[in-house]
Design a protein around this motif. Sequence first.
Motif, mmCIF file in Angstrom:
data_model
loop_
_atom_site.group_PDB
_atom_site.id
_atom_site.type_symbol
_atom_site.label_atom_id
_atom_site.label_comp_id
_atom_site.label_asym_id
_atom_site.label_seq_id
_atom_site.Cartn_x
_atom_site.Cartn_y
_atom_site.Cartn_z
ATOM 1 N N LYS A 1 -38.502 -77.868 -22.159
ATOM 2 C CA LYS A 1 -39.080 -76.856 -21.268
ATOM 3 C C LYS A 1 -40.070 -77.490 -20.286
ATOM 4 C CE LYS A 1 -39.975 -72.771 -19.798
ATOM 5 N NZ LYS A 1 -38.962 -72.215 -18.880
ATOM 6 N N GLU A 2 -40.940 -78.347 -20.796
ATOM 7 C CA GLU A 2 -41.979 -78.962 -19.950
ATOM 8 C C GLU A 2 -41.372 -79.917 -18.918
ATOM 9 O OE1 GLU A 2 -45.407 -78.439 -19.922
ATOM 10 O OE2 GLU A 2 -44.914 -76.735 -21.216
ATOM 11 N N MET A 3 -40.184 -80.448 -19.204
ATOM 12 C CA MET A 3 -39.528 -81.349 -18.249
ATOM 13 C C MET A 3 -38.598 -80.547 -17.331
ATOM 14 S SD MET A 3 -38.897 -84.880 -20.433
ATOM 15 C CE MET A 3 -38.077 -84.123 -21.853
ATOM 16 N N SER A 4 -38.915 -79.273 -17.133
ATOM 17 C CA SER A 4 -38.186 -78.369 -16.221
ATOM 18 C C SER A 4 -36.825 -77.939 -16.736
ATOM 19 C CB SER A 4 -37.980 -78.989 -14.830
ATOM 20 O OG SER A 4 -39.169 -79.509 -14.347
ATOM 21 N N GLY A 5 -36.616 -78.061 -18.024
ATOM 22 C CA GLY A 5 -35.359 -77.605 -18.612
ATOM 23 C C GLY A 5 -35.449 -76.159 -19.041
ATOM 24 N N PRO A 6 -34.383 -75.674 -19.679
ATOM 25 C CA PRO A 6 -34.349 -74.272 -20.118
ATOM 26 C C PRO A 6 -35.227 -74.016 -21.342
ATOM 27 C CG PRO A 6 -32.396 -75.416 -20.888
ATOM 28 C CD PRO A 6 -33.159 -76.408 -20.048
ATOM 29 N N GLU A 7 -35.503 -72.754 -21.565
ATOM 30 C CA GLU A 7 -36.199 -72.325 -22.777
ATOM 31 C C GLU A 7 -35.152 -72.260 -23.890
ATOM 32 O OE1 GLU A 7 -39.685 -70.775 -22.724
ATOM 33 O OE2 GLU A 7 -39.366 -71.348 -24.825
ATOM 34 N N VAL A 8 -35.370 -73.004 -24.945
ATOM 35 C CA VAL A 8 -34.432 -73.008 -26.072
ATOM 36 C C VAL A 8 -35.030 -72.154 -27.186
ATOM 37 C CG1 VAL A 8 -33.332 -74.458 -27.843
ATOM 38 C CG2 VAL A 8 -33.611 -75.335 -25.506
ATOM 39 N N GLN A 9 -34.233 -71.272 -27.755
ATOM 40 C CA GLN A 9 -34.750 -70.452 -28.851
ATOM 41 C C GLN A 9 -35.065 -71.340 -30.059
ATOM 42 O OE1 GLN A 9 -32.329 -67.941 -31.303
ATOM 43 N NE2 GLN A 9 -33.852 -66.304 -31.312
ATOM 44 N N TRP A 10 -36.241 -71.138 -30.615
ATOM 45 C CA TRP A 10 -36.658 -71.920 -31.785
ATOM 46 C C TRP A 10 -37.255 -70.974 -32.815
ATOM 47 C CZ3 TRP A 10 -41.340 -72.455 -34.301
ATOM 48 C CH2 TRP A 10 -41.411 -73.478 -35.280
ATOM 49 N N ARG A 11 -36.854 -71.120 -34.045
ATOM 50 C CA ARG A 11 -37.423 -70.313 -35.125
ATOM 51 C C ARG A 11 -37.970 -71.219 -36.219
ATOM 52 N NH1 ARG A 11 -32.804 -66.179 -36.696
ATOM 53 N NH2 ARG A 11 -31.478 -67.998 -36.297
ATOM 54 N N PRO A 12 -39.111 -70.856 -36.803
ATOM 55 C CA PRO A 12 -39.705 -71.695 -37.855
ATOM 56 C C PRO A 12 -39.021 -71.488 -39.207
ATOM 57 C CG PRO A 12 -41.073 -69.764 -37.504
ATOM 58 C CD PRO A 12 -39.927 -69.661 -36.520
ATOM 59 N N GLY A 13 -39.458 -72.252 -40.191
ATOM 60 C CA GLY A 13 -39.020 -72.025 -41.566
ATOM 61 C C GLY A 13 -38.404 -73.246 -42.230
ATOM 62 N N ARG A 14 -38.260 -74.355 -41.483
ATOM 63 C CA ARG A 14 -37.677 -75.553 -42.111
ATOM 64 C C ARG A 14 -38.640 -76.100 -43.164
ATOM 65 N NH1 ARG A 14 -37.076 -74.919 -37.281
ATOM 66 N NH2 ARG A 14 -35.056 -74.817 -36.241
ATOM 67 N N THR A 15 -38.056 -76.673 -44.181
ATOM 68 C CA THR A 15 -38.874 -77.185 -45.281
ATOM 69 C C THR A 15 -38.950 -78.715 -45.236
ATOM 70 O OG1 THR A 15 -39.025 -77.373 -47.694
ATOM 71 C CG2 THR A 15 -36.814 -77.132 -46.792
ATOM 72 N N ASP A 16 -40.056 -79.251 -45.748
ATOM 73 C CA ASP A 16 -40.167 -80.706 -45.904
ATOM 74 C C ASP A 16 -39.757 -81.131 -47.305
ATOM 75 O OD1 ASP A 16 -40.977 -81.102 -43.321
ATOM 76 O OD2 ASP A 16 -43.103 -81.327 -43.780
ATOM 77 N N PHE A 17 -39.349 -80.152 -48.093
ATOM 78 C CA PHE A 17 -38.898 -80.451 -49.444
ATOM 79 C C PHE A 17 -37.621 -81.291 -49.376
ATOM 80 C CE2 PHE A 17 -35.969 -79.129 -52.898
ATOM 81 C CZ PHE A 17 -36.661 -79.674 -53.969
#
Length: 286
Positions: free
Chosen positions: A103-119
């Motif tokens: 996004k900051e490099m002038s690209g599109p907004e990509v949908q992102w959702r949290p919840g990934r685990t480090d387990f």
Amino acid sequence: MSKPGDYAAVRRDIAALLHQPEYDDGSAGPVLVRLAWHSAGTYDAGTDTGGSNGAGMRYEAEGGDPANAGLQHARVFLEPVKSKHSWITYADLWTLAGVVAIKEMSGPEVQWRPGRTDFVDDSKLPPRGRLPDGAQGADHIRHIFYRMGFNDQEIVALSGAHNLGRCHSDRSGFHGAWVNNPTRFSNTYFRLMLSRTWKEKKLENGVRQFVHYDEDADEELMMLPTDLALVSDPSFRPWVELYAKDKDRFFADFAAVFAKLIELGIKRDANGRVINSDNLKGGYHS
Ligand code: ZEM
């Protein structure tokens, strides 16, 4: 320390670290996008192993894979963000950093959702060799990306990330950037692929790539053998042509497929909440 769940605060701190005057082309953005991609790109749909859950690149088995050479720079850039927002998982941070960088490099907004685990679930660890090899051709690309569950259109759209960043002789052995403004997201990669004459060049280290001397930039630009396979393959090529002439379509398709990439292996319920593997082991599905 921010309030747990304040992803807007994390996004702001990622955006603030992108400017790195001493590093590469002055931005941490491209290598962060590659970190997000390699964290997710080990996924195998057939066995439901690999993917961004577990943030396996923290450990030697995955972090020391030659395919991941150089990505320690990306992880080091993000360490202050992790210290400040210690509640976020590495798996979420790495994928979010890719999304913010695009996004900051002038690209599109990509949908992102949290919840990934480090387990780290030992039964989900990917073996080495699941990431693509730039020296190969169309069959290899299909083998790698079909395994993740992508089709030909999605493969071409994803490859458009090579508008960003560069190859480093001491990481992959390849050398140079694909476009002359490699910190601005665009469809230039596809346009150059079709419009320039690419000459094979054998580098001093024996690696074979394709080059074109760009007079405007006074610089030699490059393509990997896998990049040019997209032009020569009859099923990939129409997508290259479409994305070269329709930037908006490329942005929309790229946003959709990058969002899909960073969700590989992440299981969610109807409300989008993550069902993690601990729950699964607890008999949730068995
Ligand atoms: Zn890349 N990629 N990639 N890629 N890639 C490199 C760099 C970057 C392939 C590949 O071999 C290489 C995707 C697909 C494929 C980025 C994003 C994405 C480099 C150079 C190589 C060799 C590494 C180096 O020397 O530092 C191959 C064979 C691919 C599939 C066929 C996909 C998909 C991506 C994201 C969606 C990015 C951003 C870079 C630049 C990294 C940097 O440090 O500047």
